[in-house]
Write a protein that holds these residues in place. Structure first.
Motif, PDB file in Angstrom:
ATOM      1  N   ALA A 355       0.830  -1.209   0.000  1.00  0.00           N
ATOM      2  CA  ALA A 355       0.000   0.000   0.000  1.00  0.00           C
ATOM      3  C   ALA A 355       0.862   1.255   0.000  1.00  0.00           C
ATOM      4  N   THR A 356       1.981   1.206   0.726  1.00  0.00           N
ATOM      5  CA  THR A 356       2.895   2.347   0.739  1.00  0.00           C
ATOM      6  C   THR A 356       3.478   2.581  -0.649  1.00  0.00           C
ATOM      7  N   PHE A 357       3.843   1.492  -1.329  1.00  0.00           N
ATOM      8  CA  PHE A 357       4.357   1.653  -2.694  1.00  0.00           C
ATOM      9  C   PHE A 357       3.304   2.289  -3.601  1.00  0.00           C
ATOM     10  N   ASP A 358       2.062   1.883  -3.458  1.00  0.00           N
ATOM     11  CA  ASP A 358       1.006   2.479  -4.286  1.00  0.00           C
ATOM     12  C   ASP A 358       0.913   3.984  -4.052  1.00  0.00           C
ATOM     13  N   ARG A 359       1.078   4.400  -2.795  1.00  0.00           N
ATOM     14  CA  ARG A 359       1.029   5.834  -2.504  1.00  0.00           C
ATOM     15  C   ARG A 359       2.248   6.549  -3.085  1.00  0.00           C
ATOM     16  N   ILE A 360       3.407   5.926  -2.958  1.00  0.00           N
ATOM     17  CA  ILE A 360       4.613   6.521  -3.546  1.00  0.00           C
ATOM     18  C   ILE A 360       4.462   6.626  -5.054  1.00  0.00           C
ATOM     19  N   ASN A 361       3.924   5.585  -5.638  1.00  0.00           N
ATOM     20  CA  ASN A 361       3.822   5.510  -7.093  1.00  0.00           C
ATOM     21  C   ASN A 361       2.762   6.457  -7.657  1.00  0.00           C
ATOM     22  N   ALA A 362       1.851   6.882  -6.803  1.00  0.00           N
ATOM     23  CA  ALA A 362       0.765   7.743  -7.265  1.00  0.00           C
ATOM     24  C   ALA A 362       1.229   9.150  -7.580  1.00  0.00           C
ATOM     25  N   THR A 363       2.355   9.536  -6.992  1.00  0.00           N
ATOM     26  CA  THR A 363       2.844  10.893  -7.222  1.00  0.00           C
ATOM     27  C   THR A 363       4.350  10.935  -7.011  1.00  0.00           C
ATOM     28  N   ARG A 364       4.990  11.779  -7.755  1.00  0.00           N
ATOM     29  CA  ARG A 364       6.440  11.963  -7.589  1.00  0.00           C
ATOM     30  C   ARG A 364       6.732  12.905  -6.424  1.00  0.00           C
ATOM     31  N   THR A 365       5.738  13.623  -5.991  1.00  0.00           N
ATOM     32  CA  THR A 365       5.922  14.534  -4.858  1.00  0.00           C
ATOM     33  C   THR A 365       4.860  14.209  -3.814  1.00  0.00           C
ATOM     34  N   PRO A 366       5.081  13.154  -3.013  1.00  0.00           N
ATOM     35  CA  PRO A 366       4.063  12.706  -2.058  1.00  0.00           C
ATOM     36  C   PRO A 366       3.717  13.798  -1.051  1.00  0.00           C
ATOM     37  N   THR A 367       2.461  13.793  -0.622  1.00  0.00           N
ATOM     38  CA  THR A 367       2.034  14.720   0.418  1.00  0.00           C
ATOM     39  C   THR A 367       2.511  14.243   1.765  1.00  0.00           C
ATOM     40  N   ALA A 368       2.591  15.159   2.717  1.00  0.00           N
ATOM     41  CA  ALA A 368       3.028  14.803   4.055  1.00  0.00           C
ATOM     42  C   ALA A 368       2.100  13.780   4.676  1.00  0.00           C
ATOM     43  N   ALA A 369       0.801  13.920   4.428  1.00  0.00           N
ATOM     44  CA  ALA A 369      -0.145  12.979   5.031  1.00  0.00           C
ATOM     45  C   ALA A 369       0.067  11.567   4.517  1.00  0.00           C
ATOM     46  N   ALA A 370       0.427  11.445   3.236  1.00  0.00           N
ATOM     47  CA  ALA A 370       0.627  10.115   2.654  1.00  0.00           C
ATOM     48  C   ALA A 370       1.914   9.469   3.121  1.00  0.00           C
ATOM     49  N   ARG A 371       2.894  10.283   3.504  1.00  0.00           N
ATOM     50  CA  ARG A 371       4.204   9.722   3.826  1.00  0.00           C
ATOM     51  C   ARG A 371       4.227   8.953   5.132  1.00  0.00           C
ATOM     52  N   ALA A 372       3.437   9.386   6.109  1.00  0.00           N
ATOM     53  CA  ALA A 372       3.441   8.686   7.394  1.00  0.00           C
ATOM     54  C   ALA A 372       2.589   7.436   7.244  1.00  0.00           C
ATOM     55  N   ALA A 373       3.210   6.286   6.949  1.00  0.00           N
ATOM     56  CA  ALA A 373       2.469   5.049   6.705  1.00  0.00           C
ATOM     57  C   ALA A 373       1.693   4.647   7.946  1.00  0.00           C
TER      58      ALA A 373
END
Length: 374
Positions: A355-373
């Motif tokens: 799931a973390t990879f999917d969030r990383i892959n969704a954007t090249r500039t992840p949001t702060a909220a998405a980064r804290a798994a």
């Protein structure tokens, strides 16, 4: 300079390394302070040639088809349904508690309906279930709680069940039938060649470089990557600035015996006697044929490598401070049992990493909220 630095070569780090290398064609440096990959799931052949788990038994079970599909790319499987016995009042009886457990302990001949009535007479009403003690006494009563849970929990956690979150014992079911399997997940199988072989295949890619015997503190002042995935203790990353998060550790004693089998099942728990909590005989788990057998004795410890985040509300409050600090960082991701300070099974860590990879892959500039798994 790599695209990614991943701290930790266990499930979380290895899954993300493989995904980043194969799906994004990015370069990954994986470091681990130990001398091997695989984290706590590491297995190896001991001096006698028996396949053992260095850090205690790791039994794979899951209901998550996506996790099975992913890991099956790196391993074949062998069926294994885990069974555990507990030495209680001088007898070996099934745990989780089931119909046979109660009948043997109390010299009864109950059927499922009779067992339900037996438990109903002994349950203690609890207005609000908050602690591990509350969970058990409200389900099976005081006597079974003391026989199976109180002593074991005190050894395992160094705390009474009344001092621990309900999640510790809520994981363990009580059954009124004769099902003696420890888990009931749809998928219960073990990697046919062992966990280490699976990890080697996962990390076997030209974009992935692994450095063992390398600590985070040795690396943090020598930047080797543009972005960081951290699977170690989150409080360690921040230099324990808010205080140390409490963990429980284990000490293992391994022995080989000159006989084919030592136990009737893979694991025997000792809730009433002995300083150790359980003994594992690995050939039950692996299916290996060998004239000798190897076992591991587990001794809980307040010091040593962090294995279990201690589930108490004050510890969660402290963790939330670190999680807030993590959410403010750019290009740093925390995950795994230690990175998110929660007790996770292996399949849950794999699912979290995917799931973390999917969030990383969704954007090249992840949001702060998405980064804290989470």
């Amino acid at each position: 300079m790599h695209d990614w630095l991943i701290v930790g070569a266990g499930f979380a780090g290895s899954v993300l390394a493989e995904r980043l290398a194969t799906q994004r064609n990015e370069t990954v440096l994986v470091i681990d302070k130990r001398d091997h990959i695989g984290g706590n799931a590491y297995d190896y052949h001991d001096a006698a040639g028996v396949l053992v788990h260095r850090y205690g038994p790791h039994i794979f079970h899951t209901n998550a088809a996506v996790v099975v599909e992913y890991l099956s790319r790196f391993t074949d499987w062998r069926p294994y349904e885990h069974r555990v016995l507990a030495q209680v009042d001088g007898q070996l009886v099934p745990i989780p508690i089931n119909l046979d457990t109660v009948n043997r302990l109390y010299g009864l001949d109950l059927d499922p309906q009779g067992m339900e009535a037996f438990l109903a007479e002994r349950r203690e009403p609890v207005e609000e279930i908050k602690t591990s003690e509350d969970v058990v006494v409200s389900t099976v009563g005081r006597d079974l709680y003391e026989k199976f849970f109180q002593g074991y929990t005190r050894k395992q956690w160094g705390l009474d069940p009344s001092q621990l979150s309900r999640i510790v014992t809520a994981r363990i079911p009580t059954r009124t039938n004769r099902d003696d399997r420890y888990f009931t997940d749809q998928f219960q199988q073990m990697p046919s060649d062992g966990y280490s072989a699976m990890f080697r295949r996962m990390l076997d890619h030209p974009n992935i470089h692994v450095e063992l015997g390398t600590t985070w503190n040795e690396t943090r002042d020598r930047p080797k990557a543009r972005r960081l995935i951290f699977t170690g203790p989150i409080d360690e990353y921040f230099g324990h600035c808010y205080g140390h998060l409490p963990y429980r550790s284990l000490r293992f004693e391994h022995e080989t015996r000159d006989l084919e089998w030592a136990q009737p099942v893979g694991v025997i728990n000792f809730p009433q006697t002995e300083d150790y909590t359980r003994v594992t005989e690995y050939k039950h788990l692996t299916g290996q044929t060998h004239p000798k057998t190897s076992l591991t004795y587990e001794y809980p410890s307040p010091t040593g490598d962090p294995y279990y985040p201690i589930p108490r509300e004050e510890n969660q409050e402290l963790y939330r401070k670190y999680r807030t600090a993590a959410s403010r960082l750019d290009d740093v991701w925390f995950l795994g049992r230690l990175g998110t300070y929660q007790y996770l099974n292996m399949d849950q860590v794999v699912g979290q990493a995917l799931a973390t990879f999917d969030r990383i892959n969704a954007t090249r500039t992840p949001t702060a909220a998405a980064r804290a798994a989470e």
